[in-house]
Design an enzyme around this catalytic site. Structure first.
Site, short mmCIF file in Angstrom:
data_model
loop_
_atom_site.label_atom_id
_atom_site.label_comp_id
_atom_site.label_asym_id
_atom_site.label_seq_id
_atom_site.Cartn_x
_atom_site.Cartn_y
_atom_site.Cartn_z
N HIS A 114 38.65 16.82 6.12
CA HIS A 114 39.48 15.64 6.38
C HIS A 114 40.72 15.95 7.21
O HIS A 114 41.42 15.04 7.63
CB HIS A 114 39.88 14.99 5.05
CG HIS A 114 38.72 14.32 4.38
ND1 HIS A 114 38.48 12.98 4.48
CD2 HIS A 114 37.70 14.83 3.65
CE1 HIS A 114 37.38 12.67 3.82
NE2 HIS A 114 36.89 13.79 3.30
N ASP A 151 47.54 15.05 12.45
CA ASP A 151 46.90 14.32 11.36
C ASP A 151 45.40 14.33 11.61
O ASP A 151 44.96 14.04 12.72
CB ASP A 151 47.41 12.86 11.35
CG ASP A 151 47.46 12.29 9.95
OD1 ASP A 151 46.74 12.80 9.08
OD2 ASP A 151 48.23 11.33 9.73
P1 ADQ Z 1 46.19 11.56 3.91
O1 ADQ Z 1 47.06 12.68 4.39
O2 ADQ Z 1 46.38 11.15 2.53
O3 ADQ Z 1 44.67 11.88 4.12
P2 ADQ Z 1 45.98 8.95 5.49
O4 ADQ Z 1 44.76 9.02 6.29
O5 ADQ Z 1 47.08 8.26 6.17
O6 ADQ Z 1 46.53 10.36 5.00
O7 ADQ Z 1 45.62 8.15 4.18
C1 ADQ Z 1 46.58 7.76 3.29
C2 ADQ Z 1 46.04 6.70 2.36
O8 ADQ Z 1 46.95 6.52 1.29
C3 ADQ Z 1 45.88 5.36 3.05
O9 ADQ Z 1 44.72 4.73 2.60
C4 ADQ Z 1 47.13 4.58 2.63
O10 ADQ Z 1 46.91 3.22 2.47
C5 ADQ Z 1 47.49 5.20 1.30
N1 ADQ Z 1 48.97 5.31 1.20
C6 ADQ Z 1 49.76 6.01 1.97
N2 ADQ Z 1 51.04 5.84 1.59
C7 ADQ Z 1 51.04 5.02 0.56
C8 ADQ Z 1 52.03 4.44 -0.29
N3 ADQ Z 1 53.34 4.69 -0.16
N4 ADQ Z 1 51.61 3.65 -1.26
C9 ADQ Z 1 50.31 3.39 -1.40
N5 ADQ Z 1 49.36 3.86 -0.66
C10 ADQ Z 1 49.69 4.68 0.30
C11 ADQ Z 1 43.84 12.95 4.56
C12 ADQ Z 1 44.16 13.47 5.97
C13 ADQ Z 1 44.13 12.33 6.95
C14 ADQ Z 1 42.80 11.61 6.89
C15 ADQ Z 1 42.42 11.26 5.46
C16 ADQ Z 1 41.00 10.74 5.37
O11 ADQ Z 1 45.42 14.11 5.99
O12 ADQ Z 1 44.39 12.79 8.26
O13 ADQ Z 1 42.88 10.41 7.62
O14 ADQ Z 1 42.51 12.39 4.62
O15 ADQ Z 1 40.10 11.66 5.86
#
Ligand code: ADQ
Length: 726
Positions: A151, A360
């Site tokens: 991921h 990311d």
């Molecule tokens: P993450 O680093 O967790 O994931 P991201 O892809 O942005 O990053 O996903 C975050 C998730 O958490 C989103 O669904 C978002 O809605 C939720 N989220 C974020 N902040 C929040 C908050 N304050 N309150 C509630 N919900 C929140 C890792 C990798 C990424 C990759 C994903 C999926 O780092 O690059 O996109 O896995 O593979």
């Protein structure tokens, strides 16, 4: 006992996928989540937890102690792999204690899986915490289909190589235990293939890698979101209520939103600096814009994260102190996890979503924002360092290291006419709607399923124990035999330089023993020059084929040219080969009597690949009106006479003799010429797992020796028993 779902991109995505499977009974195969339960569990409670997790959540917990988590999760995962794979080498810690713990935990997971998994199950392993697990599982349970998805980014070779040698090799080998390895973007896939080539030496064909024991496919699967869930959510009553409340609070302002976990990779400080500069250089927006910054707590207790939290809060305070006034707080900062309805309300009220990671893997927030903008308005500003930029090019793309770009993008976004906003969002929405999270997961799993067929096909061509017994049986019963054996890579492993491949006593003894049977013609069919073959095998009763068929020598006779050749061309071509060798450290030219070879086994594999293709092209142009040919061997480009090959040479023996058993063994493309011309009843075997005209494959050189040793064993079977096959 209470259970809570954990936060993050991976969980959000897979949970939606599982729900969609439940809604479609035909797809609803049994599944089980296996993972760490999210906290340390007292030994006395473990049985109860296992029972409840299985019964209510189709989950199977893998228990880890605090100490294990410290070195494994906070240590190797988050202080070594996470920073390095996100291009923060200075944050990366290289502690052997962490590495040892990482290996141990991957083993713990393998043990846990062996309790619950059945043969023919499909196992999908997620993320950088378990990169050694695919191989461990494959060794223990070879019939399980193993998929792995990363991921986070897979870094370029120059960054990955910073890991100590043992770690980087074991990580790559661990991953290659999977049948299918998935990444978010083509770049990460490319980086991985590059590292595998440079570190382990495995080349790939159309992103398929043939390891010693199986085929691994590497491919790109950009993870989507549950599009319907996000696009329907704004109309849900709870969300609508929250949205209305927020709207009236923020009525006087344009809203810029950012949502992420607190992590240095997310570029939160850069974002604040960019916003600061935006306010400074655009006084007309002061008092009119609010940056709503939602940060979810993450990895509390890790030094960099604690430090970053302080820095972010200081920076927020500075901006608010500098620009804020009664009735206007430029940055509204919330450090907490927000429930789904609030998240959607934030997306809904925001005019701009500002996503600025320094790196990311994908970034789902950007996709979620676009999906919730059901009226088509809203502007996304997206970092070019996020994997999602590949699917969202209609956003305003910025380099997060350049705060001026962020500032300019903010102004542009806030001034973009509604029609233009809608145009951009509609294109992105169509794309996100098509490749949603269930498509992503199905695509991955279907690919994994399809590989089973490829693998079964390959396994079917491998010489099975039964087919091996039949070959030995036919050999023993036959009266006149021709055995055509390639040397390098077949009778002996490939070595770094041609001169190092001298046959050892075991191999010479084996050939002598086979040759001592008067029913046998042993012919060594090689690309080597005749002098080397003469020196090594001259005193054995074997036939020799040198330079891929240009020279022939029947046992006990002298060398003969296949046909008279003019070698005047060498004067013209040799200097060209030399130039290519000079350009590539490690490459060298071998001049033979009737051919010339450009070897590159010792050279940098990637550069060599390019130059070999370029050289082949160059040579093909030059020889277009001659009777020469260019052939590709194993790490060698060779110019020889057309119509001269191992097949034509071997036919001389086959035509002259009444063989009732023919065996041909070879490992590269030049041996295919031989396999192609053999009679149908001949036994042909290609060494290595590769597509071939041969009837069978053998895995490696050790299996070849093993087979020949079985043939050489004295037989009690009467030689008169069989007839020549029809
Ligand atoms: P993450 O680093 O967790 O994931 P991201 O892809 O942005 O990053 O996903 C975050 C998730 O958490 C989103 O669904 C978002 O809605 C939720 N989220 C974020 N902040 C929040 C908050 N304050 N309150 C509630 N919900 C929140 C890792 C990798 C990424 C990759 C994903 C999926 O780092 O690059 O996109 O896995 O593979």
């Amino acid at each position: 006992m209470t259970f809570n779902e954990s936060a993050g991109g991976l969980v959000t995505g897979l949970a939606s996928f599982m729900q969609s499977r439940r809604r479609a009974p035909a797809l609803n195969v049994d599944h089980l989540w296996v993972g760490w339960p999210g906290c340390t569990v007292d030994v006395s409670l473990r049985d109860q937890l296992i029972h409840e997790a299985l019964a209510s959540f189709q989950s199977f917990p893998v228990f880890l102690t605090d100490e294990q988590m410290e070195k494994f999760y906070l240590g190797f995962c988050n202080a070594t792999i996470w920073p390095l794979f996100h291009y923060f080498p200075t944050f990366t810690e290289y502690q052997s204690g962490y590495w040892e713990q990482y290996k141990e935990i991957n083993q713990v997971f393998c043990e846990a899986l062996s309790d619950v998994i059945r043969p023919n199950d499909v196992l999908w392993i997620h993320d950088y915490h378990l990169m050694l697990l695919p191989r461990l599982v494959k060794i223990r349970m070879p019939r399980v289909s193993v998929g792995f998805f990363l991921h986070i980014p897979f870094p370029s070779f120059e960054v990955f190589r910073l890991l100590p040698g043992e770690w980087r090799r074991e990580i790559l080998e661990g991953l290659l235990g999977a049948d299918l390895i998935g990444f978010h973007t083509y770049e990460y896939t490319h980086h991985f293939l590059q590292c595998v080539l440079r570190i382990l030496g495995y080349e790939h064909q159309m992103a398929q890698i043939l390891t010693a024991d199986h085929v691994v496919k590497v491919d790109t699967f950009p993870m989507g979101i549950d599009y319907e869930k996000f696009s329907n959510a704004p109309a849900e009553p709870d969300t609508e209520r929250e949205t209305q409340a927020l709207r009236s609070t923020l009525a006087e302002f344009k809203v810029v939103l950012s949502v992420d976990r607190l992590d240095y990779s997310k570029g939160i400080l850069n974002r604040l600096e960019g916003y600061d500069l935006f306010l400074e250089s655009n006084p007309q927006f002061q008092g009119k814009v609010v940056l709503l910054m939602i940060v979810v707590p993450s990895r509390i207790g890790v030094l960099q994260y604690d430090r970053m939290k302080r820095q972010v809060e200081e920076r927020v305070g500075k901006i608010n102190g500098r620009f804020g006034r009664v009735g206007w707080t430029p940055v509204v900062y919330q450090y907490r996890h927000v429930p789904f309805s609030s998240l959607v309300a934030f997306y809904s009220v925001s005019d701009v979503c500002l996503v600025t990671p320094l790196r990311d893997g994908m970034n789902l927030v950007a996709k979620e924002y676009v999906a919730t903008r059901t009226d088509g308005t809203g502007m996304l500003i997206l970092s070019e360092m996020a994997g999602s930029v590949k699917e969202l090019p209609e956003a305003i793309i910025i380099n997060p290291n350049n705060r001026r770009e962020i500032a300019v993008a903010l102004k542009e976004a806030l001034e973009t006419p509604l029609e233009e906003q809608k145009r951009r969002n509609q294109i992105m929405q169509r794309r996100l709607k098509r490749y949603h999270v269930s498509r992503w997961a199905n695509d991955f799993l279907n690919n994994l399923g399809g590989l089973r067929e490829v693998q079964d096909h390959i396994e079917a061509t491998l010489l099975s124990p039964k087919a091996r017994r039949e070959v030995i049986d036919r050999y023993k019963k036959s009266r006149r035999r021709g055995l055509f054996l390639d040397y390098d890579g077949t009778l002996t492993p490939l070595v770094r330089s041609p001169a190092m491949a001298k046959p050892d006593d075991m191999r010479l003894g084996l050939l002598r023993s086979l040759a001592s049977d008067p029913a046998n013609d042993i012919v060594i069919t090689s690309g080597r020059d005749r002098h080397s073959l003469q020196e090594w095998f001259g005193d054995l009763r074997v036939g020799l084929v040198a330079e891929h068929g240009a020279w022939l020598k029947r046992a006990g006779e002298s060398w003969q040219l296949f046909k008279p050749f003019s070698v005047a061309w060498k004067r013209q071509l040799l200097p060209i080969l030399e130039i290519y060798a000079d350009r590539l450290p490690g490459a060298f030219v071998e001049e033979k009597e009737n051919s010339t070879a450009w070897h590159y086994r010792l050279a940098d594999p990637e550069q060599a690949g390019f130059l070999a293709a370029e050289l082949t092209d160059h040579l093909l142009n030059l020889i277009s009106k001659t009777d020469l040919q260019v052939i590709q061997g194993s790490k060698v480009v060779e110019v020889t006479h057309a119509g001269v090959d191992k097949g034509s040479a071997a036919l001389k023996w086959i035509i002259e003799n009444e063989y009732d058993f023919v065996l041909a063994l070879g490992d590269d493309l030049t041996d295919e010429d031989l396999f192609r011309v053999l009679p149908e009843w001949a036994v042909s075997i290609r060494v290595g797992i590769a597509g071939t005209h041969a009837r069978h494959n053998l895995r490696n050189n050790a299996d070849v020796i093993d087979l020949l040793q079985s043939l050489a064993l004295p037989s009690s079977v009467s030689l008169k028993a069989t007839h020549r096959p029809s």
